[in-house]
Design a protein around this motif. Structure first.
Motif, PDB file in Angstrom:
ATOM      1  N   ARG A  73       0.834  -1.208   0.000  1.00 56.37           N
ATOM      2  CA  ARG A  73       0.000   0.000   0.000  1.00 56.37           C
ATOM      3  C   ARG A  73       0.866   1.255   0.000  1.00 56.37           C
ATOM      4  NH1 ARG A  73      -5.378  -1.283   1.337  1.00 56.37           N
ATOM      5  NH2 ARG A  73      -5.772   0.873   0.702  1.00 56.37           N
ATOM      6  N   GLU A  74       1.957   1.216   0.766  1.00 54.60           N
ATOM      7  CA  GLU A  74       2.858   2.373   0.818  1.00 54.60           C
ATOM      8  C   GLU A  74       3.589   2.563  -0.511  1.00 54.60           C
ATOM      9  OE1 GLU A  74       3.386   4.792   3.138  1.00 54.60           O
ATOM     10  OE2 GLU A  74       1.549   3.908   3.963  1.00 54.60           O
ATOM     11  N   PHE A  75       4.022   1.466  -1.118  1.00 56.20           N
ATOM     12  CA  PHE A  75       4.694   1.577  -2.415  1.00 56.20           C
ATOM     13  C   PHE A  75       3.777   2.225  -3.443  1.00 56.20           C
ATOM     14  CE2 PHE A  75       7.558  -2.045  -1.053  1.00 56.20           C
ATOM     15  CZ  PHE A  75       8.710  -1.283  -1.055  1.00 56.20           C
ATOM     16  N   GLU A  76       2.512   1.818  -3.448  1.00 57.31           N
ATOM     17  CA  GLU A  76       1.566   2.401  -4.403  1.00 57.31           C
ATOM     18  C   GLU A  76       1.402   3.900  -4.162  1.00 57.31           C
ATOM     19  OE1 GLU A  76      -2.750   1.186  -6.192  1.00 57.31           O
ATOM     20  OE2 GLU A  76      -2.614   1.452  -4.013  1.00 57.31           O
ATOM     21  N   LYS A  77       1.311   4.299  -2.909  1.00 62.00           N
ATOM     22  CA  LYS A  77       1.192   5.723  -2.582  1.00 62.00           C
ATOM     23  C   LYS A  77       2.387   6.514  -3.081  1.00 62.00           C
ATOM     24  CE  LYS A  77      -1.559   5.140   1.632  1.00 62.00           C
ATOM     25  NZ  LYS A  77      -1.564   5.280   3.120  1.00 62.00           N
ATOM     26  N   ASN A  78       3.555   5.882  -3.121  1.00 60.43           N
ATOM     27  CA  ASN A  78       4.779   6.556  -3.538  1.00 60.43           C
ATOM     28  C   ASN A  78       5.067   6.415  -5.032  1.00 60.43           C
ATOM     29  OD1 ASN A  78       5.618   7.604  -0.976  1.00 60.43           O
ATOM     30  ND2 ASN A  78       6.151   5.527  -0.360  1.00 60.43           N
ATOM     31  N   GLY A  79       4.080   5.937  -5.799  1.00 58.87           N
ATOM     32  CA  GLY A  79       4.216   5.942  -7.248  1.00 58.87           C
ATOM     33  C   GLY A  79       4.755   4.681  -7.873  1.00 58.87           C
ATOM     34  N   TYR A  80       4.962   3.636  -7.080  1.00 61.28           N
ATOM     35  CA  TYR A  80       5.438   2.372  -7.633  1.00 61.28           C
ATOM     36  C   TYR A  80       4.262   1.535  -8.150  1.00 61.28           C
ATOM     37  CZ  TYR A  80       9.923   3.275  -5.324  1.00 61.28           C
ATOM     38  OH  TYR A  80      11.115   3.827  -4.936  1.00 61.28           O
ATOM     39  N   ALA A  81       4.542   0.697  -9.143  1.00 62.60           N
ATOM     40  CA  ALA A  81       3.564  -0.290  -9.590  1.00 62.60           C
ATOM     41  C   ALA A  81       3.845  -1.603  -8.862  1.00 62.60           C
ATOM     42  CB  ALA A  81       3.655  -0.483 -11.105  1.00 62.60           C
ATOM     43  N   ILE A  82       2.812  -2.387  -8.617  1.00 62.62           N
ATOM     44  CA  ILE A  82       2.942  -3.642  -7.881  1.00 62.62           C
ATOM     45  C   ILE A  82       2.734  -4.801  -8.838  1.00 62.62           C
ATOM     46  CG2 ILE A  82       2.172  -5.009  -5.912  1.00 62.62           C
ATOM     47  CD1 ILE A  82       3.297  -2.266  -5.156  1.00 62.62           C
ATOM     48  N   ASP A  83       3.743  -5.655  -8.981  1.00 61.31           N
ATOM     49  CA  ASP A  83       3.595  -6.869  -9.770  1.00 61.31           C
ATOM     50  C   ASP A  83       2.524  -7.748  -9.131  1.00 61.31           C
ATOM     51  OD1 ASP A  83       4.379  -9.874 -10.251  1.00 61.31           O
ATOM     52  OD2 ASP A  83       5.405  -8.774 -11.834  1.00 61.31           O
ATOM     53  N   ALA A  84       1.693  -8.387  -9.972  1.00 61.21           N
ATOM     54  CA  ALA A  84       0.580  -9.189  -9.453  1.00 61.21           C
ATOM     55  C   ALA A  84       1.050 -10.319  -8.556  1.00 61.21           C
ATOM     56  CB  ALA A  84      -0.251  -9.747 -10.606  1.00 61.21           C
ATOM     57  N   ARG A  85       2.241 -10.867  -8.824  1.00 61.82           N
ATOM     58  CA  ARG A  85       2.729 -11.955  -7.975  1.00 61.82           C
ATOM     59  C   ARG A  85       3.009 -11.454  -6.564  1.00 61.82           C
ATOM     60  NH1 ARG A  85       6.752 -13.616 -12.753  1.00 61.82           N
ATOM     61  NH2 ARG A  85       6.409 -11.389 -13.047  1.00 61.82           N
ATOM     62  N   VAL A  86       3.572 -10.252  -6.460  1.00 55.14           N
ATOM     63  CA  VAL A  86       3.819  -9.670  -5.143  1.00 55.14           C
ATOM     64  C   VAL A  86       2.497  -9.346  -4.456  1.00 55.14           C
ATOM     65  CG1 VAL A  86       4.833  -7.714  -3.905  1.00 55.14           C
ATOM     66  CG2 VAL A  86       6.061  -8.745  -5.817  1.00 55.14           C
ATOM     67  N   GLY A  87       1.578  -8.747  -5.208  1.00 55.71           N
ATOM     68  CA  GLY A  87       0.283  -8.395  -4.633  1.00 55.71           C
ATOM     69  C   GLY A  87      -0.489  -9.608  -4.156  1.00 55.71           C
ATOM     70  N   THR A  88      -0.430 -10.693  -4.924  1.00 54.35           N
ATOM     71  CA  THR A  88      -1.130 -11.910  -4.530  1.00 54.35           C
ATOM     72  C   THR A  88      -0.517 -12.519  -3.272  1.00 54.35           C
ATOM     73  OG1 THR A  88      -1.726 -12.352  -6.826  1.00 54.35           O
ATOM     74  CG2 THR A  88      -1.846 -14.200  -5.291  1.00 54.35           C
TER      75      THR A  88
END
Length: 212
Positions: A184-199
């Motif tokens: 959640r913090e990475f997304e707030k700071n402008g990073y994209a989240i790979d689906a494998r990490v998110g899952t």
């Protein structure tokens, strides 16, 4: 070099004769009612003959046997990706080589991308079933391989990656239990989240919330 200095210069159609990694195909099929339909999708061009997967994703857990009370940490990467024009939070991953097992591929990719030497988890949890990244769009698939990294081993004292000249990867680790909050913090700071990490993060959070 900062990954954030990368930028897309232009995007243009690709002639299929120039494609090295993937191509577009049109599939004609019949639906459950017998109606003939078509579907546009992409196909990988790199899957080795005889292999059932294109590559692997690596869940590498750092452990220090000399500190049994320390919490496990997951190894992650930051890598800028042109298709999304963003730096992506990823797990180590890569394409499988001819005649290479998924386990061998995972150990090799981890060493090349991070410098760490890992060991495949024993039992049925070491290798996942075949997973399709986006089956509505592409036939690309992989197995997730679960590794442990013993930080007491001499080889893991000062890990040095062996990156290719077009790879600019920053490796880091975070506590596995904090993966959801960190995403959640990475997304707030402008990073994209790979689906494998998110899952993975969702799985950890679901296990905590439902006390599995």
């Amino acid at each position: 070099m900062s990954l954030n200095k990368s930028r897309v210069l232009r995007t243009e159609p690709l002639d299929y004769k120039e494609a090295k990694w993937a191509t577009l195909v049109k599939t004609t099929y019949t639906d459950p009612e017998g109606v003939e339909r078509t579907w546009e999708s992409s196909e990988r061009l790199t899957r080795p003959a005889g292999s059932d997967i294109d590559g692997v994703g690596v869940v590498a857990i750092l452990q220090d046997p000399s500190k049994p009370e320390s919490e496990p940490r997951i190894l992650l990467q930051k890598q800028w990706r042109p298709p999304v024009d963003a730096t992506v939070i990823e797990v180590p991953a890569g394409l499988i080589d001819p005649k290479e097992t998924p386990q061998q591929c995972a150990v090799r990719e981890l060493r090349e991308e991070t410098g760490y030497v890992g060991e495949v988890v024993d039992g049925g949890f070491g290798v996942s079933p075949v997973m399709f990244n986006d089956p509505g769009f592409c036939n690309t698939n992989l197995r997730m391989i679960h590794l442990t990294v013993n930080l007491c081993l001499p080889a893991n004292q000062n890990p040095q990656p062996e990156l290719e000249d077009n790879e600019f990867i920053e490796t880091f680790s975070i506590p596995l239990k904090d993966l959801w909050a960190e995403c959640r913090e990475f997304e707030k700071n402008g990073y994209a989240i790979d689906a494998r990490v998110g899952t993975l993060a969702e799985g950890v959070e679901c296990a905590r919330r439902w006390k599995l």
